[in-house]
Design an enzyme around this catalytic site. Sequence first.
Site, short mmCIF file in Angstrom:
data_model
loop_
_atom_site.label_atom_id
_atom_site.label_comp_id
_atom_site.label_asym_id
_atom_site.label_seq_id
_atom_site.Cartn_x
_atom_site.Cartn_y
_atom_site.Cartn_z
CE1 TYR A 32 -3.85 -2.20 0.24
CE2 TYR A 32 -2.90 -3.09 2.25
CZ TYR A 32 -3.84 -3.15 1.24
OH TYR A 32 -4.77 -4.15 1.25
CD GLN A 104 -10.14 3.28 3.21
OE1 GLN A 104 -9.34 4.08 3.70
NE2 GLN A 104 -9.84 2.02 2.98
CG ASP A 164 -11.13 -4.14 0.85
OD1 ASP A 164 -11.57 -3.27 1.62
OD2 ASP A 164 -10.02 -4.04 0.28
CD GLU A 392 -3.03 -6.01 5.27
OE1 GLU A 392 -2.18 -6.75 4.74
OE2 GLU A 392 -3.89 -5.39 4.62
C1 DGY Z 1 -7.05 -2.58 -1.68
O1 DGY Z 1 -6.92 -3.55 -0.92
O2 DGY Z 1 -6.42 -2.45 -2.70
C2 DGY Z 1 -8.01 -1.49 -1.37
O3 DGY Z 1 -7.63 -0.37 -2.04
C3 DGY Z 1 -8.10 -1.16 0.06
O4 DGY Z 1 -8.64 0.13 0.22
#
Ligand code: DGY
Length: 423
Positions: A32, A104, A164, A392
């Site tokens: 990220y 978000q 997600d 995470e």
């Molecule tokens: C991802 O896991 O790529 C999403 O962007 C999380 O926000």
Amino acid sequence: MNPNLETRVEQARAILAANDRGGYTVPTDRLYPFQWNWDSAFVAMGWATFDGERAWREIERLLEGQWEDGLVPQIVFHAPSDDYFPGPEVWGITRSPPTSGITQPPVLASAVRFVLERLGKAGEARAAAIYPKLVLNHGWWERARGPGLGGLVATLHPWETGMDNSPAWDVALARVPTQTTTAIQRRDTGHIDASFRPRGVEYQRFIHLVDLFRGAGWDPARMLAVSPFKVADVATNAILLRAERDLLDLAGRFGSAAERAAITQRIAAKETALAGLWHEPLSAYLSRDLVSGEPIPVRTSAGFLPLFAGLHGKASFLAERLQAWRARGIALVPSTDPDDPRFEPQRYWRGPVWAVVNWMTAEGLAVAGEPETAALVLAETRRLIGEAGFSEYFDSTSGAGIGGDTFSWTAAIDLLLAEDAVA
Ligand code: DGY
């Protein structure tokens, strides 16, 4: 002070420092590589435990991405990186800095209040400058996502929920076609074992929605009208109610009487609407599918967050559920009910434990008069991080650390908990 604790605090601080990219903190290296909205809100609280200036910068840098209509985007692409898909070219939003076009969970006002209380007078000028942006953002939720929902707000993409691939989204997401105009080039599975991440078909649908919204010009009314995925997420709505309460506190210092009256009115509507998400047959707060109009019959960790919002009526019942899971050897708080057939203890939001959800749940339990279960959830969080590192997320059956390591929000939560341990 316990010398081990000191080492651990130093490790957590070092993670934030290593993930600092110049006033903003990436959730973790490579997986990220930009600034994420709710990650940064928690991370700002973590920074506030040892570097007040840096805490305010985190929030200010996130707000550099705010749109004129008030949207605070899910991602701010401050600097280019090939490590992540979908990058700014897929979103097609020509702003500076570039951003994604969805949002978000709105933890930000709660983070600002936390940082201000922590830093006292020294932070007042910074908070006063941030406050109108929070007012604009909460107005955006009402205008863009609240029409006709009687106090609830809609979420239009699983990424907006932050959870997600929660099984709560399975049915609503299945309505989304798998065709995409954008070629999918996943990068996440190059960094992390694919079995710990969302499945390929889910990614196709995630990207279909991005293509659809880009085609709608990122216009909020058109997005609401065209989205086949539309849910009242119990977590987002609970976090927003809590954020409204924190905004009201900030409005007492920086706002006008008219602003305070508007926020107070919204709080009243949200309290009733959120309480209405309690579902007696499953004895849980459930999200609602806004396309079918039906409750989504899946118990997830989101269902504990009305406690964080200040709804206490079901607190002892929810506390007992957590205690019973722990007695069976389940690590708290599993993101999906372990008795649900869709529970997968290692797959992202389908079962693993997430430190930020634990922190919000414990905060709620403590204020709701359930201090023992609050302490249990915090102790679990400390245990998992102590045994597995600043991962995470954590396998809710074995406690193993999964996903990105040296994760910023896990380090931030550990810093908050270390303070409790010291006190
Ligand atoms: C991802 O896991 O790529 C999403 O962007 C999380 O926000």
